[in-house]
Design a protein around this motif. Structure first.
Motif, PDB file in Angstrom:
ATOM      1  N   ASN A 260       0.874  -1.163   0.000  1.00  0.00           N
ATOM      2  CA  ASN A 260       0.000   0.000   0.000  1.00  0.00           C
ATOM      3  C   ASN A 260       0.921   1.225   0.000  1.00  0.00           C
ATOM      4  OD1 ASN A 260      -1.522   2.268   0.928  1.00  0.00           O
ATOM      5  ND2 ASN A 260      -3.059   0.890   1.766  1.00  0.00           N
ATOM      6  N   LYS A 261       1.054   1.845  -1.158  1.00  0.00           N
ATOM      7  CA  LYS A 261       2.047   2.914  -1.308  1.00  0.00           C
ATOM      8  C   LYS A 261       1.726   4.144  -0.473  1.00  0.00           C
ATOM      9  CE  LYS A 261       3.546   1.426  -5.904  1.00  0.00           C
ATOM     10  NZ  LYS A 261       3.712   1.789  -7.323  1.00  0.00           N
ATOM     11  N   VAL A 262       0.435   4.402  -0.249  1.00  0.00           N
ATOM     12  CA  VAL A 262       0.060   5.545   0.596  1.00  0.00           C
ATOM     13  C   VAL A 262       0.504   5.296   2.031  1.00  0.00           C
ATOM     14  CG1 VAL A 262      -1.869   6.866   1.521  1.00  0.00           C
ATOM     15  CG2 VAL A 262      -1.880   6.183  -0.888  1.00  0.00           C
ATOM     16  N   ALA A 263       0.232   4.085   2.524  1.00  0.00           N
ATOM     17  CA  ALA A 263       0.640   3.741   3.891  1.00  0.00           C
ATOM     18  C   ALA A 263       2.151   3.791   4.026  1.00  0.00           C
ATOM     19  CB  ALA A 263       0.113   2.360   4.263  1.00  0.00           C
ATOM     20  N   LEU A 264       2.869   3.257   3.029  1.00  0.00           N
ATOM     21  CA  LEU A 264       4.330   3.280   3.081  1.00  0.00           C
ATOM     22  C   LEU A 264       4.851   4.709   3.116  1.00  0.00           C
ATOM     23  CD1 LEU A 264       7.045   1.829   2.998  1.00  0.00           C
ATOM     24  CD2 LEU A 264       6.884   1.817   0.503  1.00  0.00           C
ATOM     25  N   SER A 265       4.255   5.575   2.325  1.00  0.00           N
ATOM     26  CA  SER A 265       4.677   6.982   2.312  1.00  0.00           C
ATOM     27  C   SER A 265       4.464   7.636   3.665  1.00  0.00           C
ATOM     28  CB  SER A 265       3.902   7.737   1.232  1.00  0.00           C
ATOM     29  OG  SER A 265       4.224   9.099   1.234  1.00  0.00           O
ATOM     30  N   GLN A 266       3.340   7.344   4.305  1.00  0.00           N
ATOM     31  CA  GLN A 266       3.051   7.918   5.618  1.00  0.00           C
ATOM     32  C   GLN A 266       4.041   7.406   6.669  1.00  0.00           C
ATOM     33  OE1 GLN A 266       0.745  10.259   6.415  1.00  0.00           O
ATOM     34  NE2 GLN A 266       0.209  10.413   4.247  1.00  0.00           N
ATOM     35  N   ILE A 267       4.376   6.125   6.581  1.00  0.00           N
ATOM     36  CA  ILE A 267       5.339   5.558   7.528  1.00  0.00           C
ATOM     37  C   ILE A 267       6.713   6.179   7.325  1.00  0.00           C
ATOM     38  CG2 ILE A 267       6.550   3.441   8.190  1.00  0.00           C
ATOM     39  CD1 ILE A 267       3.938   1.931   7.489  1.00  0.00           C
ATOM     40  N   LYS A 268       7.127   6.346   6.066  1.00  0.00           N
ATOM     41  CA  LYS A 268       8.429   6.950   5.791  1.00  0.00           C
ATOM     42  C   LYS A 268       8.476   8.396   6.266  1.00  0.00           C
ATOM     43  CE  LYS A 268      10.330   5.857   1.762  1.00  0.00           C
ATOM     44  NZ  LYS A 268      10.475   5.558   0.309  1.00  0.00           N
ATOM     45  N   SER A 269       7.367   9.104   6.158  1.00  0.00           N
ATOM     46  CA  SER A 269       7.310  10.478   6.664  1.00  0.00           C
ATOM     47  C   SER A 269       7.480  10.499   8.174  1.00  0.00           C
ATOM     48  CB  SER A 269       5.978  11.129   6.277  1.00  0.00           C
ATOM     49  OG  SER A 269       5.859  11.270   4.871  1.00  0.00           O
ATOM     50  N   ALA A 270       6.870   9.532   8.856  1.00  0.00           N
ATOM     51  CA  ALA A 270       6.991   9.451  10.317  1.00  0.00           C
ATOM     52  C   ALA A 270       8.420   9.110  10.725  1.00  0.00           C
ATOM     53  CB  ALA A 270       6.021   8.407  10.863  1.00  0.00           C
ATOM     54  N   VAL A 271       9.056   8.201   9.985  1.00  0.00           N
ATOM     55  CA  VAL A 271      10.433   7.817  10.281  1.00  0.00           C
ATOM     56  C   VAL A 271      11.375   9.010  10.115  1.00  0.00           C
ATOM     57  CG1 VAL A 271      12.367   6.393   9.475  1.00  0.00           C
ATOM     58  CG2 VAL A 271      10.099   5.386   9.721  1.00  0.00           C
ATOM     59  N   ALA A 272      11.021   9.916   9.217  1.00  0.00           N
ATOM     60  CA  ALA A 272      11.856  11.092   8.970  1.00  0.00           C
ATOM     61  C   ALA A 272      11.829  12.075  10.135  1.00  0.00           C
ATOM     62  CB  ALA A 272      11.415  11.792   7.688  1.00  0.00           C
ATOM     63  N   VAL A 273      10.804  11.958  11.009  1.00  0.00           N
ATOM     64  CA  VAL A 273      10.693  12.869  12.159  1.00  0.00           C
ATOM     65  C   VAL A 273      10.497  12.007  13.415  1.00  0.00           C
ATOM     66  CG1 VAL A 273       9.603  14.959  13.046  1.00  0.00           C
ATOM     67  CG2 VAL A 273       9.477  14.448  10.603  1.00  0.00           C
ATOM     68  N   PRO A 274      11.536  11.307  13.859  1.00  0.00           N
ATOM     69  CA  PRO A 274      11.390  10.348  14.958  1.00  0.00           C
ATOM     70  C   PRO A 274      10.909  10.947  16.270  1.00  0.00           C
ATOM     71  CG  PRO A 274      13.709  10.756  14.459  1.00  0.00           C
ATOM     72  CD  PRO A 274      12.916  11.357  13.349  1.00  0.00           C
ATOM     73  N   GLU A 275      11.202  12.232  16.493  1.00  0.00           N
ATOM     74  CA  GLU A 275      10.791  12.844  17.765  1.00  0.00           C
ATOM     75  C   GLU A 275       9.280  13.000  17.873  1.00  0.00           C
ATOM     76  OE1 GLU A 275      12.026  16.188  14.931  1.00  0.00           O
ATOM     77  OE2 GLU A 275      12.753  14.190  15.542  1.00  0.00           O
ATOM     78  N   LYS A 276       8.543  12.804  16.782  1.00  0.00           N
ATOM     79  CA  LYS A 276       7.090  12.952  16.811  1.00  0.00           C
ATOM     80  C   LYS A 276       6.354  11.616  16.714  1.00  0.00           C
ATOM     81  CE  LYS A 276       6.814  17.682  15.070  1.00  0.00           C
ATOM     82  NZ  LYS A 276       6.166  18.594  14.090  1.00  0.00           N
ATOM     83  N   LEU A 277       7.080  10.510  16.916  1.00  0.00           N
ATOM     84  CA  LEU A 277       6.445   9.196  16.810  1.00  0.00           C
ATOM     85  C   LEU A 277       5.298   9.050  17.798  1.00  0.00           C
ATOM     86  CD1 LEU A 277       9.418   6.697  16.330  1.00  0.00           C
ATOM     87  CD2 LEU A 277       7.835   7.582  14.613  1.00  0.00           C
ATOM     88  N   GLY A 278       5.499   9.555  19.012  1.00  0.00           N
ATOM     89  CA  GLY A 278       4.457   9.441  20.033  1.00  0.00           C
ATOM     90  C   GLY A 278       3.183  10.154  19.638  1.00  0.00           C
ATOM     91  N   GLU A 279       3.323  11.323  19.028  1.00  0.00           N
ATOM     92  CA  GLU A 279       2.150  12.100  18.616  1.00  0.00           C
ATOM     93  C   GLU A 279       1.370  11.397  17.505  1.00  0.00           C
ATOM     94  OE1 GLU A 279       3.343  16.000  17.446  1.00  0.00           O
ATOM     95  OE2 GLU A 279       4.759  16.226  19.118  1.00  0.00           O
ATOM     96  N   ASN A 280       2.080  10.644  16.672  1.00  0.00           N
ATOM     97  CA  ASN A 280       1.458  10.020  15.505  1.00  0.00           C
ATOM     98  C   ASN A 280       1.163   8.536  15.706  1.00  0.00           C
ATOM     99  OD1 ASN A 280       1.774  12.469  14.081  1.00  0.00           O
ATOM    100  ND2 ASN A 280       3.889  11.941  13.577  1.00  0.00           N
ATOM    101  N   ARG A 281       1.126   8.078  16.958  1.00  0.00           N
ATOM    102  CA  ARG A 281       1.039   6.644  17.231  1.00  0.00           C
ATOM    103  C   ARG A 281      -0.187   6.001  16.601  1.00  0.00           C
ATOM    104  NH1 ARG A 281      -0.441   2.909  21.503  1.00  0.00           N
ATOM    105  NH2 ARG A 281      -1.668   4.509  22.515  1.00  0.00           N
ATOM    106  N   SER A 282      -1.371   6.574  16.780  1.00  0.00           N
ATOM    107  CA  SER A 282      -2.598   5.973  16.254  1.00  0.00           C
ATOM    108  C   SER A 282      -2.580   5.893  14.729  1.00  0.00           C
ATOM    109  CB  SER A 282      -3.824   6.765  16.721  1.00  0.00           C
ATOM    110  OG  SER A 282      -3.960   6.703  18.117  1.00  0.00           O
ATOM    111  N   ALA A 283      -2.123   6.970  14.084  1.00  0.00           N
ATOM    112  CA  ALA A 283      -2.051   6.978  12.626  1.00  0.00           C
ATOM    113  C   ALA A 283      -1.027   5.968  12.130  1.00  0.00           C
ATOM    114  CB  ALA A 283      -1.697   8.376  12.132  1.00  0.00           C
TER     115      ALA A 283
END
Length: 236
Positions: free
Chosen positions: A194-217
């Motif tokens: 799922n390329k959309v999901a992969l893109s969202q995950i890669k965006s989250a990995v790019a900003v590791p300090e915000k992983l907690g804020e984006n946990r549900s997504a």
């Protein structure tokens, strides 16, 4: 992809997921066990952390059914039985020695119901799961099939880390490894990204300090990342 059927892709993927789910859930349960025993109402917090509905009457009902009840779809034992069921279907792919370790884990788990030494008595279950992973890595000759199992393992590992709100450094590392695993192997395995999901995950990995804020997504994107036929519903 060789001769792997679409149904077997599903079985392989979920074999990896369920086996890893049992292992991580056991580890987290052991960590919580002392707190739960000392403060019995704490089990509600534990269930909330792992996103499992609190359907239990009281502490004793939770302690028995959540761990050992095969009729409870959220129990650790029922997830182990799902792993075993997928393993039986895949006997030819994973080889008999690997299947025997899952059977050994299930037999030991069932025999422990009612124990007052749960942490000690269930240690052989974890050992059998360790042995299972070593066995599939050593004995499987279809490397595409092996990659699918490990992909399921990786997806479940990240999913559970996110649900358990474990240290962000550990979660970031697991997410990063998942992205690399997907990009390296999925095109060869027959799974669909799922390329959309992969893109969202890669965006989250790019900003590791915000992983907690984006946990549900992130959990939603990890669940949607790999598309296979006959998708089973995650119990956790």
């Amino acid at each position: 992809m060789g001769t792997i059927t679409r149904i077997n892709i599903n079985n392989l993927f979920w074999l990896g997921r369920y086996t890893e789910r049992v292992f991580i859930t056991l580890n987290s349960f052991f960590k919580y066990a002392d707190k739960i025993i000392e403060k019995r109402e704490f089990y509600g917090k534990y269930l909330e952390d792992i996103s499992v509905p609190n359907i239990y009457k009281d502490f004793d009902d939770f302690f028995d059914r959540y761990v050992f009840d095969e009729e409870d779809p959220n129990s650790i034992y029922s997830n182990l039985l799902r792993a075993l069921g997928n393993g039986i279907v895949l006997r030819e792919e994973i080889k008999t020695p690997s299947l025997s370790y899952l059977q050994m884990a299930a037999d030991k788990f069932k025999s422990c119901r009612g124990t007052d030494k749960i942490r000690y008595d269930l240690l052989p279950v974890r050992d059998a799961i360790y042995a299972f992973w070593g066995s599939v890595d050593s004995n499987m000759t279809d490397f595409d099939a092996l990659r699918i199992i490990h992909l399921g393992k990786s997806v479940e590992h990240v999913d559970m880390l996110l649900r358990l709100s474990l240290p962000e450094e550990e979660t970031f590392s697991a997410l990063n490894n998942l992205v690399k695993h997907v990009e390296r192997y999925v095109g060869q395995s027959g799974c669909i990204i799922n390329k959309v999901a992969l893109s969202q995950i890669k965006s989250a990995v790019a900003v590791p300090e915000k992983l907690g804020e984006n946990r549900s997504a992130l959990i939603a994107n990890v669940e949607a990342l790999i598309e296979v036929n006959f998708i089973e519903t995650a119990a956790v």
